[in-house]
Structure formats: structure tokens, C-alpha cells
Scaffold this motif. Structure first.
Motif, PDB file in Angstrom:
ATOM      1  N   ALA A 104      60.874  92.292  86.077  1.00 43.49           N
ATOM      2  CA  ALA A 104      59.907  91.901  86.902  1.00 43.49           C
ATOM      3  C   ALA A 104      60.276  90.868  87.925  1.00 43.49           C
ATOM      4  N   CYS A 105      60.777  90.053  87.723  1.00 45.70           N
ATOM      5  CA  CYS A 105      61.319  88.916  88.585  1.00 45.70           C
ATOM      6  C   CYS A 105      62.279  89.374  89.598  1.00 45.70           C
ATOM      7  N   ALA A 106      63.405  90.352  89.150  1.00 43.07           N
ATOM      8  CA  ALA A 106      64.258  90.850  89.811  1.00 43.07           C
ATOM      9  C   ALA A 106      63.662  91.743  90.885  1.00 43.07           C
ATOM     10  N   LEU A 156      54.303 100.827  81.399  1.00 39.48           N
ATOM     11  CA  LEU A 156      54.430  99.088  81.800  1.00 39.48           C
ATOM     12  C   LEU A 156      55.718  98.639  82.672  1.00 39.48           C
ATOM     13  N   ASN A 157      56.491  99.606  82.651  1.00 34.59           N
ATOM     14  CA  ASN A 157      57.868  99.677  83.398  1.00 34.59           C
ATOM     15  C   ASN A 157      57.367  99.862  84.971  1.00 34.59           C
ATOM     16  N   ALA A 205      54.212  99.883  86.128  1.00 29.85           N
ATOM     17  CA  ALA A 205      53.416  98.666  86.713  1.00 29.85           C
ATOM     18  C   ALA A 205      54.240  97.564  87.000  1.00 29.85           C
ATOM     19  N   ARG A 206      55.251  97.137  86.687  1.00 29.67           N
ATOM     20  CA  ARG A 206      56.235  96.427  86.911  1.00 29.67           C
ATOM     21  C   ARG A 206      56.832  96.533  88.291  1.00 29.67           C
ATOM     22  N   SER A 207      57.320  97.532  88.552  1.00 28.86           N
ATOM     23  CA  SER A 207      57.817  98.062  89.636  1.00 28.86           C
ATOM     24  C   SER A 207      56.798  97.954  90.698  1.00 28.86           C
ATOM     25  N   SER A 208      55.447  98.469  90.720  1.00 25.60           N
ATOM     26  CA  SER A 208      54.750  98.370  91.667  1.00 25.60           C
ATOM     27  C   SER A 208      54.336  96.886  91.935  1.00 25.60           C
ATOM     28  N   LEU A 226      57.071 104.395  73.154  1.00 24.28           N
ATOM     29  CA  LEU A 226      57.905 104.543  74.288  1.00 24.28           C
ATOM     30  C   LEU A 226      57.037 104.903  75.731  1.00 24.28           C
ATOM     31  N   ALA A 227      55.999 105.755  75.393  1.00 17.93           N
ATOM     32  CA  ALA A 227      55.144 105.972  76.599  1.00 17.93           C
ATOM     33  C   ALA A 227      54.544 104.648  77.295  1.00 17.93           C
TER      34      ALA A 227
END
Length: 413
Positions: free
Chosen positions: A25-27, A148-149, A151-154, A142-143
Motif C-alpha cells: 500500500a505504501c509502495a 483487497l489488493n 482496493a490497495r492499488s486504487s 483468496l477471493a
């Protein structure tokens, strides 16, 4: 049965997944800030829009060129170590850039070299993370982890885009220092992650043969092959459409600030869609999850010709992004559970090249359209392309029979 299957805890209490999520999330924030600041820096130093495009193209081309070999190397090497080395390389490359900017010695070749390093590291890191995910969370979660990944990218893209421009106004080197710090935080988080040991590879193999093996695996599984083509077509036409609508807004008198809000609303739609994706993934069939996003895009895309109001166009973007995370969750979950661990890196590498290639070529089509015809006509041409793809997707027999959770469980011995 693995340890992750024996002891199932909520994702919020899954130490390894939480460390990976927070670090990335930071990166993501830092990376997005750099991608906004790079063209601003080049323009400030050279005044050349072509040089700005060269630096951004270097990052994208590096990811595409390295994508297939990166997936094979991720399957060959220790994946946690790959991610650690990538973050360390990012820190070193960004540190060199900060140093030359502060010293007043930044050059375009140096910036291109840094962009290439960032692109190569991204090409290696993403398949390493994707392939590691099933070993960090149980199959039943897993889904949710995938959504969540997303959402993290957005969130990272939205926050990074906003910070990149603001921090560049403070100092030309500041956005890149932020990127450096965020990648260092990710490195530290990765250092504390514990991943299950993978069986050592005993056979010697040629990298080219390993790449071909991964591509053959993708081509041999019809649902993987079909969804790859769907992703290519959708990203190609939507990338063209996105550029055309931005031009339509600019020519309609929408301010730069409002155009920025439009882009941010696309991210808002992605975040909301990611949060509801686990629920929709459970209640919708895989076919509806996948086809639904195509029909939403087809229904909303032509509406851009009816308005030149930035906020209304932003609302269209948000609506278009709403169901994409559900389709992505459905497809990625199935692919990761279907694919043997020793091939997951190559699967991710192939899909990254497919999606990245389409996202790179789409704006070129959009640019040709806005030069050749009016913006409204260009919007309708891009929308027509998405409509044709939607019809083909709707009648595709493979997608109609796309396996859900129950089918995967029946297929598992």
C-alpha cells in the motif's frame, strides 16, 4: 494439507498477508507519485513533451519486455527473495535520482535508466506477489485477499497522483524521496514475512523453454485463454475511450483541476467495487460476474457524448469501474487455484503482458481517433468496439460454463 489450511484466521489477523498488504500500500502511493512527477520533472528541465513521453514509455516498455522472462524466473527463484531484491533495487535507483536532482545534475538518460529499473522491478515483483498469495492465505479467503489488493492499488493510485503533483510543487526531488521511503518501508515489511518453503527444483531447464511451457499452459486451458483475450480487448478499447473522454472534456472547457477529479472518481469506483467484490463474488455466478462488467461499460460509454460536465463524466468513470474488481476477483481466484504453484509466476507474467500491452496500445488508438474525427464520434467508435466485445463475451460458451467454487471442489481429488 498446508499450515495455512490447518489454521484459518481472519485476514486482519493474518500477520504475513497484513505485512505484505501494508508494505505494498505504501509502495503503490510512492510509485504513483513518481509516475506523476516524472513528466513534470522532464518538462521542467528540458521543456520537451517528447522527452517526457520517453521516460514514461521506458517504464512501460521495460515491464512488457521483461514480463514473460520475469514470470519464469519467479517460478525458478525464491519468491520472497525476488520481492526483497526488487524493493532494494528501487531504493537504490530512486536514491540516485534524488541525489542528482538535489545536485542540479539530472539528465534525461539517467531518468530513463531509473524508469527502466522501476519497470523491470515491477515486472518481477507483481508475479512474485501473485504467485505467493495462495501460500499466505487459505483458499476460502483468496477471493477476499485479491479484492483487497485491488482496493490497495486504487487507493495507492489516487493518493499517489494527488501527492505527486503537490510534492513536486514543494521540491522537484520530494516525490521521488517519498517513493524511496515507501519502497524502503515495503522492504522492511517483506523482511518480517514468513513464507512456506517451496520444493527445490532439481532439473536444469532453459529459460526459453520455461517461458514456452508457461504460455502453453495458458493456451491449453480454454477458460484461461478466453479470459486473457477478454482482458486484452476490454483494456484496449477502454484505454482508447479514456483518452478520448479526457480530450472531450478538455475541449469542452473543463478545467485541469476538474479533469483531475474525473480521474480520481475512476479510482473511487475501483475502491468501492473492490470492497463489494467479495460479496458479489459469493452471490453472483462466475458468468454474470464477468459479463456484467462488459455490459455496464457498453451501457455507460456512449453517455459521454451527452455531456461536457466534468463531474458527470467522472460519475460515468466511477460507474464503469464499479464491477471490474468483481470480475477480476472471479477470474484471478479461479486461475490461481487452477494453476500449479510451479507455474503461477508464468501465469501472472503472461496476463501482465496481455493487459499491459493492451493498455499501452489503447491510447494510441484514442490519439488517432481524436485526430481523425470529432471527439463525440471518437467516443462512439470506442464504445462500439466495447459493444462488439460485449456481444462476443455474452455468447461465448466457455464463459457460460466458467467454473465456480463448487466445480473447482468437484474437480479437486
Amino acid at each position: 494439507m498446508t499450515a495455512v489450511e490447518r489454521v484459518e484466521v481472519p485476514l486482519s489477523r493474518n500477520r504475513n498477508y497484513t505485512l505484505l498488504w501494508l508494505g505494498q500500500a505504501c509502495a503503490e502511493i510512492g510509485f504513483s507519485a513518481s509516475m506523476i512527477a516524472f513528466p513534470l520533472l522532464v518538462l521542467a528541465l528540458t521543456g520537451s513533451a517528447a522527452a517526457s513521453g520517453l521516460v514514461l514509455a521506458a517504464d512501460a516498455v521495460a515491464q512488457l519486455v521483461v514480463g514473460l522472462p520475469a514470470g519464469a524466473l519467479v517460478d525458478r527463484w525464491d519468491r520472497r527473495r525476488v520481492m526483497l531484491v526488487c524493493e532494494a533495487a528501487n531504493v537504490v535507483a530512486l536514491g540516485s535520482l534524488v541525489a542528482v536532482i538535489v545536485a542540479g545534475a539530472a539528465t534525461v538518460p539517467h531518468m530513463v535508466a531509473v524508469a527502466v529499473v522501476l519497470g523491470v522491478c515491477r515486472a518481477l515483483f507483481e508475479p512474485a506477489e501473485d504467485a505467493s498469495l495462495p501460500s499466505l492465505v487459505p483458499d476460502s479467503q483468496l477471493a477476499t485477499a485479491i479484492s483487497l489488493n485491488a482496493a490497495r492499488s486504487s487507493i495507492g493510485q489516487m493518493a499517489g497522483n494527488a501527492l505527486g503533483g503537490a510534492l513536486f510543487a514543494v521540491g522537484r526531488w520530494v516525490p521521488f524521496l517519498l517513493d524511496l521511503v515507501t519502497h524502503f518501508i515495503s522492504f522492511v515489511a517483506l523482511a518480517f514475512i514468513r513464507m512456506p518453503k517451496r520444493a527445490p527444483r532439481t532439473e536444469d531447464s532453459h529459460l526459453g523453454r520455461e517461458i514456452i511451457e508457461g504460455m502453453r499452459w495458458v493456451l491449453a486451458h480454454r477458460e484461461v485463454r478466453v479470459t486473457a483475450v477478454c482482458a486484452l480487448a476490454l483494456n484496449f478499447f477502454f484505454s482508447a475511450y479514456y483518452l478520448v473522454v479526457i480530450v472531450l472534456a478538455e475541449r469542452g472547457g473543463v478545467s485541469a483541476a476538474e479533469i483531475g477529479i474525473m480521474a480520481a472518481m475512476l479510482g473511487v469506483g475501483g475502491i468501492v467495487g473492490s470492497l463489494i467484490a467479495p460479496f458479489l463474488h459469493r452471490v453472483l455466478s462466475p458468468y454474470v460476474s464477468i459479463v456484467g462488467v462488459f455490459w455496464v461499460l457498453t451501457a455507460l460509454a456512449p453517455l459521454a457524448t451527452l455531456t461536457d460536465q466534468g463531474l458527470v463524466l467522472g460519475a460515468l468513470f466511477a460507474g464503469m469501474a464499479l464491477l471490474a474488481p468483481t470480475a477480476n476477483t472471479t477470474i484471478t481466484t479461479h486461475q490461481l487455484l487452477l494453476t500449479p504453484d510451479e507455474l503461477r509466476g508464468r501465469l501472472s507474467g503472461v496476463m501482465s503482458v496481455v493487459v499491459g500491452g493492451a493498455a499501452a496500445l489503447g491510447p494510441a488508438l484514442g490519439g488517432v481517433l481524436v485526430e481523425a474525427v470529432s471527439p463525440d464520434t471518437a467516443v462512439l467508435v470506442a464504445a462500439a468496439g466495447m459493444a462488439v466485445v460485449t456481444l462476443l463475451v455474452t455468447i461465448n460458451p466457455t464463459l457460460r460454463r466458467y467454473p465456480g467454487k463448487s466445480e473447482r471442489e468437484e474437480a479437486t481429488p
